[in-house]
Design a protein around this motif. Structure first.
Motif, PDB file in Angstrom:
ATOM      1  N   THR A  49      27.956   2.851  -9.636  1.00 42.50           N
ATOM      2  CA  THR A  49      27.469   1.960 -10.687  1.00 42.50           C
ATOM      3  C   THR A  49      26.042   1.526 -10.376  1.00 42.50           C
ATOM      4  OG1 THR A  49      28.183  -0.107  -9.641  1.00 42.50           O
ATOM      5  CG2 THR A  49      29.823   1.066 -11.017  1.00 42.50           C
ATOM      6  N   ILE A  50      25.339   1.064 -11.382  1.00 49.49           N
ATOM      7  CA  ILE A  50      23.972   0.572 -11.181  1.00 49.49           C
ATOM      8  C   ILE A  50      23.971  -0.619 -10.220  1.00 49.49           C
ATOM      9  CG2 ILE A  50      23.941  -0.953 -13.211  1.00 49.49           C
ATOM     10  CD1 ILE A  50      20.955   1.138 -11.889  1.00 49.49           C
ATOM     11  N   GLU A  51      24.989  -1.460 -10.281  1.00 46.57           N
ATOM     12  CA  GLU A  51      25.046  -2.625  -9.386  1.00 46.57           C
ATOM     13  C   GLU A  51      25.198  -2.187  -7.934  1.00 46.57           C
ATOM     14  OE1 GLU A  51      27.116  -4.037 -13.256  1.00 46.57           O
ATOM     15  OE2 GLU A  51      27.084  -2.215 -12.055  1.00 46.57           O
ATOM     16  N   GLU A  52      26.129  -1.285  -7.656  1.00 46.10           N
ATOM     17  CA  GLU A  52      26.343  -0.815  -6.283  1.00 46.10           C
ATOM     18  C   GLU A  52      25.092  -0.121  -5.745  1.00 46.10           C
ATOM     19  OE1 GLU A  52      31.110   0.304  -6.405  1.00 46.10           O
ATOM     20  OE2 GLU A  52      29.664   1.670  -7.321  1.00 46.10           O
ATOM     21  N   GLN A  53      24.500   0.702  -6.587  1.00 42.88           N
ATOM     22  CA  GLN A  53      23.328   1.445  -6.141  1.00 42.88           C
ATOM     23  C   GLN A  53      22.125   0.526  -5.937  1.00 42.88           C
ATOM     24  OE1 GLN A  53      22.511   5.072  -8.259  1.00 42.88           O
ATOM     25  NE2 GLN A  53      24.514   5.938  -7.748  1.00 42.88           N
ATOM     26  N   THR A  54      21.961  -0.463  -6.797  1.00 45.64           N
ATOM     27  CA  THR A  54      20.839  -1.405  -6.634  1.00 45.64           C
ATOM     28  C   THR A  54      21.008  -2.220  -5.360  1.00 45.64           C
ATOM     29  OG1 THR A  54      20.541  -1.499  -9.040  1.00 45.64           O
ATOM     30  CG2 THR A  54      19.490  -3.241  -7.737  1.00 45.64           C
ATOM     31  N   HIS A  55      22.230  -2.652  -5.059  1.00 43.94           N
ATOM     32  CA  HIS A  55      22.470  -3.368  -3.792  1.00 43.94           C
ATOM     33  C   HIS A  55      22.033  -2.506  -2.607  1.00 43.94           C
ATOM     34  CE1 HIS A  55      24.373  -7.212  -4.604  1.00 43.94           C
ATOM     35  NE2 HIS A  55      25.185  -6.658  -5.476  1.00 43.94           N
ATOM     36  N   GLN A  56      22.415  -1.240  -2.599  1.00 43.95           N
ATOM     37  CA  GLN A  56      22.066  -0.372  -1.469  1.00 43.95           C
ATOM     38  C   GLN A  56      20.558  -0.152  -1.386  1.00 43.95           C
ATOM     39  OE1 GLN A  56      24.250   0.659   0.953  1.00 43.95           O
ATOM     40  NE2 GLN A  56      22.366   1.216   2.016  1.00 43.95           N
ATOM     41  N   VAL A  57      19.916   0.021  -2.524  1.00 43.62           N
ATOM     42  CA  VAL A  57      18.457   0.185  -2.524  1.00 43.62           C
ATOM     43  C   VAL A  57      17.799  -1.054  -1.922  1.00 43.62           C
ATOM     44  CG1 VAL A  57      16.412   0.304  -4.008  1.00 43.62           C
ATOM     45  CG2 VAL A  57      18.345   1.831  -4.437  1.00 43.62           C
TER      46      VAL A  57
END
Length: 155
Positions: A49-57
């Motif tokens: 998801t965009i949320e999971e990926q943004t957290h990792q970024v």
């Protein structure tokens, strides 16, 4: 070889996927390459998801900054590349949770495709103000005679 430019290659951030440095530093100026949501240990994409990926970024950006003793507050400008602008509000919610006012300047653009088909990539322009922060703290503590260079105390 430019002796004034330092390549930053932190251990706790993903390795570069090509011939580039995760960050470069010239004086007080730091340029972070675009970070994508890769797990630093496995090199695999984190989240769907965009949320999971943004957290990792944002965690990856934090790791690069931490390697230089810096934090999110040192970010002056970001450029966000997003695969789908319909995810803009969700991205903002996560992105904003890592930052404080005054927020960095920023651009956000939708792109056709990102490396490894991720949903988001963020690059940053950072200013290393640590020396100035130390000087300011020394002045505030009344230790102006030595500029604060006396291991936290006056000479």
């Amino acid at each position: 070889m430019n002796i004034f430019i330092k390549a930053v290659k932190p251990e706790n951030a993903p390795k570069a996927l090509g011939p580039y440095s995760p960050a470069t530093k010239l004086g007080d100026f730091v340029y972070l390459s675009g970070q994508i949501p890769l797990d630093p240990e496995t090199g695999e994409v984190v989240g769907t998801t965009i949320e999971e990926q943004t957290h990792q970024v944002m965690k990856n950006i934090g790791a690069v900054l931490a390697d230089m003793g810096l934090g999110y507050k040192h970010i002056m400008k970001t450029t966000i590349y997003i695969a789908d602008l319909n995810d803009f509000d969700k991205l903002n919610e996560v992105y904003g949770s890592y930052l404080e006012e005054p927020y960095p300047a920023r651009s956000c653009v939708q792109v056709a495709r990102l490396p490894k088909d991720v949903k988001v990539e963020i690059e940053c322009f950072v200013i290393d103000t640590l020396v100035y922060e130390q000087q300011y703290a020394a002045q505030q503590s009344g230790c102006s005679s030595c500029g604060g260079g006396c291991d936290g105390g006056c000479c």
